[in-house]
Design a protein around this motif. Structure first.
Motif, PDB file in Angstrom:
ATOM      1  N   ARG A  89      71.958  52.802 -15.006  1.00 48.88           N
ATOM      2  CA  ARG A  89      73.368  52.941 -15.377  1.00 48.88           C
ATOM      3  C   ARG A  89      73.509  53.498 -16.783  1.00 48.88           C
ATOM      4  O   ARG A  89      74.321  54.402 -17.032  1.00 48.88           O
ATOM      5  N   GLN A  90      72.707  52.989 -17.719  1.00 53.09           N
ATOM      6  CA  GLN A  90      72.809  53.426 -19.112  1.00 53.09           C
ATOM      7  C   GLN A  90      72.356  54.873 -19.313  1.00 53.09           C
ATOM      8  O   GLN A  90      72.750  55.514 -20.292  1.00 53.09           O
ATOM      9  N   SER A  91      71.558  55.387 -18.399  1.00 53.09           N
ATOM     10  CA  SER A  91      71.034  56.749 -18.541  1.00 53.09           C
ATOM     11  C   SER A  91      72.043  57.802 -18.109  1.00 53.09           C
ATOM     12  O   SER A  91      71.913  58.968 -18.494  1.00 53.09           O
ATOM     13  N   TRP A  92      73.026  57.421 -17.310  1.00 54.67           N
ATOM     14  CA  TRP A  92      73.946  58.393 -16.736  1.00 54.67           C
ATOM     15  C   TRP A  92      75.299  58.364 -17.437  1.00 54.67           C
ATOM     16  O   TRP A  92      75.802  57.317 -17.823  1.00 54.67           O
ATOM     17  N   ARG A  93      75.867  59.544 -17.588  1.00 53.20           N
ATOM     18  CA  ARG A  93      77.258  59.685 -18.036  1.00 53.20           C
ATOM     19  C   ARG A  93      77.861  60.769 -17.144  1.00 53.20           C
ATOM     20  O   ARG A  93      77.637  61.964 -17.350  1.00 53.20           O
ATOM     21  N   GLY A  94      78.592  60.341 -16.131  1.00 54.02           N
ATOM     22  CA  GLY A  94      79.074  61.270 -15.123  1.00 54.02           C
ATOM     23  C   GLY A  94      77.893  61.838 -14.353  1.00 54.02           C
ATOM     24  O   GLY A  94      77.063  61.094 -13.837  1.00 54.02           O
ATOM     25  N   ARG A  95      77.788  63.182 -14.311  1.00 54.25           N
ATOM     26  CA  ARG A  95      76.690  63.840 -13.617  1.00 54.25           C
ATOM     27  C   ARG A  95      75.540  64.175 -14.559  1.00 54.25           C
ATOM     28  O   ARG A  95      74.581  64.846 -14.166  1.00 54.25           O
ATOM     29  N   MET A  96      75.618  63.727 -15.815  1.00 52.24           N
ATOM     30  CA  MET A  96      74.583  64.034 -16.788  1.00 52.24           C
ATOM     31  C   MET A  96      73.788  62.777 -17.128  1.00 52.24           C
ATOM     32  O   MET A  96      74.304  61.663 -17.046  1.00 52.24           O
ATOM     33  N   PHE A  97      72.527  62.979 -17.511  1.00 51.15           N
ATOM     34  CA  PHE A  97      71.689  61.835 -17.867  1.00 51.15           C
ATOM     35  C   PHE A  97      70.987  62.110 -19.191  1.00 51.15           C
ATOM     36  O   PHE A  97      70.882  63.248 -19.646  1.00 51.15           O
ATOM     37  N   THR A  98      70.504  61.041 -19.803  1.00 55.36           N
ATOM     38  CA  THR A  98      69.743  61.152 -21.040  1.00 55.36           C
ATOM     39  C   THR A  98      68.482  60.311 -20.958  1.00 55.36           C
ATOM     40  O   THR A  98      68.452  59.287 -20.255  1.00 55.36           O
ATOM     41  N   VAL A  99      67.441  60.765 -21.663  1.00 52.76           N
ATOM     42  CA  VAL A  99      66.239  59.954 -21.808  1.00 52.76           C
ATOM     43  C   VAL A  99      66.149  59.395 -23.227  1.00 52.76           C
ATOM     44  O   VAL A  99      65.119  58.861 -23.631  1.00 52.76           O
ATOM     45  N   GLY A 100      67.261  59.538 -23.987  1.00 51.58           N
ATOM     46  CA  GLY A 100      67.331  58.934 -25.316  1.00 51.58           C
ATOM     47  C   GLY A 100      66.925  59.840 -26.448  1.00 51.58           C
ATOM     48  O   GLY A 100      66.719  59.369 -27.573  1.00 51.58           O
ATOM     49  N   ASP A 101      66.809  61.145 -26.190  1.00 51.88           N
ATOM     50  CA  ASP A 101      66.450  62.061 -27.269  1.00 51.88           C
ATOM     51  C   ASP A 101      67.667  62.378 -28.133  1.00 51.88           C
ATOM     52  O   ASP A 101      68.799  62.460 -27.639  1.00 51.88           O
ATOM     53  N   ILE A 102      67.413  62.584 -29.419  1.00 50.41           N
ATOM     54  CA  ILE A 102      68.440  62.992 -30.378  1.00 50.41           C
ATOM     55  C   ILE A 102      68.207  64.457 -30.732  1.00 50.41           C
ATOM     56  O   ILE A 102      67.068  64.873 -30.981  1.00 50.41           O
ATOM     57  N   GLY A 103      69.270  65.254 -30.736  1.00 52.24           N
ATOM     58  CA  GLY A 103      69.131  66.660 -31.074  1.00 52.24           C
ATOM     59  C   GLY A 103      70.466  67.279 -31.401  1.00 52.24           C
ATOM     60  O   GLY A 103      71.495  66.589 -31.443  1.00 52.24           O
ATOM     61  N   TYR A 104      70.457  68.599 -31.634  1.00 50.29           N
ATOM     62  CA  TYR A 104      71.703  69.303 -31.901  1.00 50.29           C
ATOM     63  C   TYR A 104      71.620  70.715 -31.343  1.00 50.29           C
ATOM     64  O   TYR A 104      70.524  71.230 -31.065  1.00 50.29           O
ATOM     65  N   LEU A 105      72.767  71.333 -31.149  1.00 48.81           N
ATOM     66  CA  LEU A 105      72.855  72.703 -30.653  1.00 48.81           C
ATOM     67  C   LEU A 105      73.306  73.637 -31.769  1.00 48.81           C
ATOM     68  O   LEU A 105      74.087  73.232 -32.643  1.00 48.81           O
TER      69      LEU A 105
END
Length: 516
Positions: free
Chosen positions: A377-393
């Motif tokens: 549950r914590q990995s998903w936000r809508g249709r997107m997921f995260t593995v906990g990485d921090i970054g920028y565009l």
């Protein structure tokens, strides 16, 4: 033209080379397909049905690839096990995955037998390859005595357990598709196409990392499906790798920065002694690559060095050599059909250049962490997921990674990303490898600790520490400088370059808890 897919190629070109084992033994497509069919029949004879799980504790070998294809054609989840784990750690994965069959190699007999007993795997579900394991039946007996193909045949899936750099590892489990195993998934063709890899085309893949890693297994399996012979290394050696590239005219491989370092450490005479002109693309990922290491590899190997960022869970980015030289440190733009966003704590898109949590999306990809609904549950936000990485565009959508959220140091209320410090320290000629992390500090909350693995022959001590800190001065803001430096003979990395930072960090925090 021969159709793609293991079994299609085997029926049309049975004598074509599929696998070159680490000992040099050649396995043809006909032999590999027949072995996969035999093992698949054996799984079904044991009562395994689509959705069940098999676990394999095997070194890089045709045996492991045959077992993987056997699971793929019978609708099973396959769990390749890290053979560096203890018996207790393997037993946990056997239980957690619900494995009904356990296949192990005689090299790991003691650990395998203990793990099977602790996990209560029935004796009729334990099989041993090469050398035998006490209480295990020979793998050669599985499915023996018949020659027909397994039935029914439906596509299974790989279920790799997360590396366990923090907490218990969890299996990344995707829904089964019910597809025909003889049909190569379009996503496989698409993924290899990102790197310019087409079916056949005289391609040869060199597998130089353990197949229990997601990317390593996927590259080997897809290569075989597309008619690319796979040359296997068991225990990676930089000199031996150069020899194999020349000997087999290798065209593509998958590496990690740790292996780059060891290649670059070879004597100049050795590095220039081999013909590497067959190499068309050297793909790297899995861990951050220090800028200096990447530049030296580009100077040596040229534009064939291509980097990608991805997760076992799916989605990712890619950057060519030319784009990296124009944007040093970037891991690239989102794959076609994929999406990358950087979100702030409120879930809004972070401004350009502002670090946030990296989220990925790849089509309709979905997965769960087996047995951990909360982590899923914590990995998903809508249709997107995260593995906990921090970054920028940046303005053009190129992603730059800062660090894992779990590794971020908060000192005096300021966020510090260890990967930035590690990248700078790695450029010093006395540093072979480095890890940076936070340790307890009464006033600041955390202070910055560096642990350095020195190059061979380097004398460690206060003088080297002063030299390293002086080297960082001017490269990093003062608040990012380590407050202390320790030295070790070797950092705890797995063969795929993953750093088990918690093994270095945890004792400091445990000491604080004991003091409290």
């Amino acid at each position: 033209m021969t159709g793609i897919g293991l079994w299609n190629i085997a029926s049309q070109d049975p004598d074509g080379i599929a696998v070159v084992d680490p000992d040099g033994h050649v396995v043809t497509y006909g032999e590999l397909a027949a072995e996969a069919d035999r093992v698949g029949r054996g799984f079904q004879a044991l009562g395994l049905a689509p959705g069940d799980t098999v676990a394999m504790l095997l070194p890089n070998s045709a045996d492991l690839l045959a077992a993987e294809f056997a699971a793929l054609e019978t609708g099973l989840y396959s769990v390749p096990l890290n053979w560096h784990l203890t018996a207790a750690e393997i037993a946990y994965i056997l239980r957690d995955s619900g494995a009904r069959v356990f296949v192990a190699h005689g090299r790991f007999a003691e650990v395998a037998a203990a793990a099977a007993a602790e996990a209560s795997i029935p004796a009729d579900g334990c099989f041993a390859a090469a050398g035998g394991v006490p209480g295990f039946r020979p793998l050669a007996d599985l499915g023996a005595g018949a020659s027909d193909r397994p039935a029914p045949r439906t596509l299974g899936a790989l279920m790799v357990y997360t590396s366990g750099t923090s907490g218990r590892p969890k299996g990344v489990r995707r829904p089964l598709t019910g597809a025909d195993p003889d049909t190569v998934p379009p996503v496989s063709l698409w993924f290899f196409g990102l790197f310019g890899l087409e079916p056949f085309d005289s391609h040869v893949h060199l597998c130089c990392s353990p197949l229990y890693h997601t990317a390593v297994m996927n590259f080997a399996v897809i290569s075989l499906q597309l008619g690319h012979p796979v040359v296997l290394m068991d225990r990676w050696d930089p000199h031996d790798m150069l020899r194999l590239i020349e000997r087999h005219r290798v065209t593509h491989s998958h590496m990690v920065p740790t292996q780059f370092r060891r290649l670059l450490a070879l004597p100049e005479k050795t590095r220039t002694a081999y013909d590497l002109s067959s190499m068309r693309v050297m793909i790297h990922g899995a861990a951050p690559c220090p800028h200096e290491v990447k530049r030296r590899m580009l100077d040596w190997w040229g534009p064939v060095v291509v980097e990608y960022y991805a997760a076992s869970e799916g989605g990712g980015t890619l950057i060519s050599a030319g784009d990296w030289l124009a944007r040093p440190g970037s891991v690239g733009q989102a794959w076609p059909g994929s999406q990358v966003r950087v979100l702030d704590p409120d879930g809004s898109d972070a401004p350009v250049g502002q670090p946030g949590t990296v989220y990925l999306q790849m089509g309709e990809t979905t997965f769960e962490y087996l047995g951990d609904a909360e982590k899923t549950r914590q990995s998903w936000r809508g249709r997107m997921f995260t593995v906990g990485d921090i970054g920028y565009l940046d303005d053009d959508g190129y992603l730059y990674l800062c660090d894992r959220k779990s590794d971020m140091i908060i000192t005096g209320g300021v966020n510090v990303y260890p990967a930035e410090i590690e990248g700078e320290l790695a450029a010093h000629p006395a540093v072979a490898d480095v890890a940076v992390f936070g340790i307890p500090h009464d006033e600041w909350g955390e202070e910055i600790k560096a642990v350095v693995q020195p190059e061979w022959g380097v004398t460690t001590g206060p003088e080297l520490t002063s030299e390293l800190l002086e080297f960082l001065t001017g490269r990093l803001a003062r608040f990012k400088l380590p407050r202390s430096v320790d030295y070790v003979e070797e950092l705890p990395r797995d063969p795929n370059g993953k750093l088990y930072k918690r093994l270095l960090r945890d004792p400091y925090w445990a000491a604080q808890h004991r003091a409290i």
